[in-house]
Design an enzyme around this catalytic site. Sequence first.
Site, short mmCIF file in Angstrom:
data_model
loop_
_atom_site.label_atom_id
_atom_site.label_comp_id
_atom_site.label_asym_id
_atom_site.label_seq_id
_atom_site.Cartn_x
_atom_site.Cartn_y
_atom_site.Cartn_z
CG HIS A 21 -10.01 3.29 0.48
ND1 HIS A 21 -8.89 3.14 -0.31
CD2 HIS A 21 -9.92 2.35 1.45
CE1 HIS A 21 -8.16 2.14 0.16
NE2 HIS A 21 -8.76 1.65 1.24
CB CYS A 35 -0.94 -0.01 1.20
SG CYS A 35 -2.14 -1.36 1.17
#
Length: 305
Positions: free
Chosen positions: A248, A180
Amino acid sequence: MTRHPEYQYLDLMSELLETGDRRMDRTGEGTLSLFGKQMRFKLSDGTIPIFTTKKVYWKTSVKEMLWFLTGQTNISSLLRENVRIWTDWPLAKYRKATGETISQEQFEDRIVASDEFASEWGDLGPVYGKQWRRWVDNDGQEHDQIATVISTLKTNPTSRRILFHAWNVGELDRMALHPCHMTYQFHVSWPNGQDGRPQLSMMVHQRSCDIFLGAPFNICQQAVLLAMIAQQVDMDRGELVWLGGDTHLYLNHLDQARLQLSRKPKPFPKLEIKRRPASIDGYTIDDFEVSEYQSHERIEAPVAV
């Protein structure tokens, strides 16, 4: 009066709630998503961006960073440090493969108790630490990206090529979770002129960010990494620049986000590194002291796997 830097995070969470694009994701939970966001945190005053509008367990965050730096990929050493944040992925794999309805606690106990079981079921594949410290190129040669960064900062600090990353395309399919926070780039400046002390800044590109659970944890450990490398190369701490790709908020975190937005930030704490080890590999959790950390109460939320 200067606005508290934590409002960058709170504003981003508010923007997600108001204008985020609702979409389904890999985990099946669904998210509100925005693309291409930025936050900047000044470390030159000795503070560290450990968010205060909910309690952040900074020691767990730093222990994970130290684990990355060892190059290890098995959760057994993390569990021995009472860090359980990576268990969900190998546990899900074990349950699917065996059909056994084992609890997380039972699974973790077996990992710690048995090297054989840990070897078979506790490894995450070639995730962060493997890529940072033992990246394998096409001819099989291993590269220590962290060592290269530190060496280049010492010998060629104005280089525009001082970075490391974890997105090894040839090994992605064997990773429990694709990276990530994937690219870390370094920049040296001389704010008081070339005769003054150099200042080290770091920019992190995070291709995917769980803004409620992941961001507070990652930003804390990234700031600590910057402080560690600055100490190793005898430079002052500069700025942490965070860039989010798919940023998000999971749909099952919305109530928690609204609760956090109702709180006012408290002053950021101070970070002291109590000694300077001979190398980046010499740090332990006891080397880090965070003082004056005051926060609101923790807010629990489920992890999307």
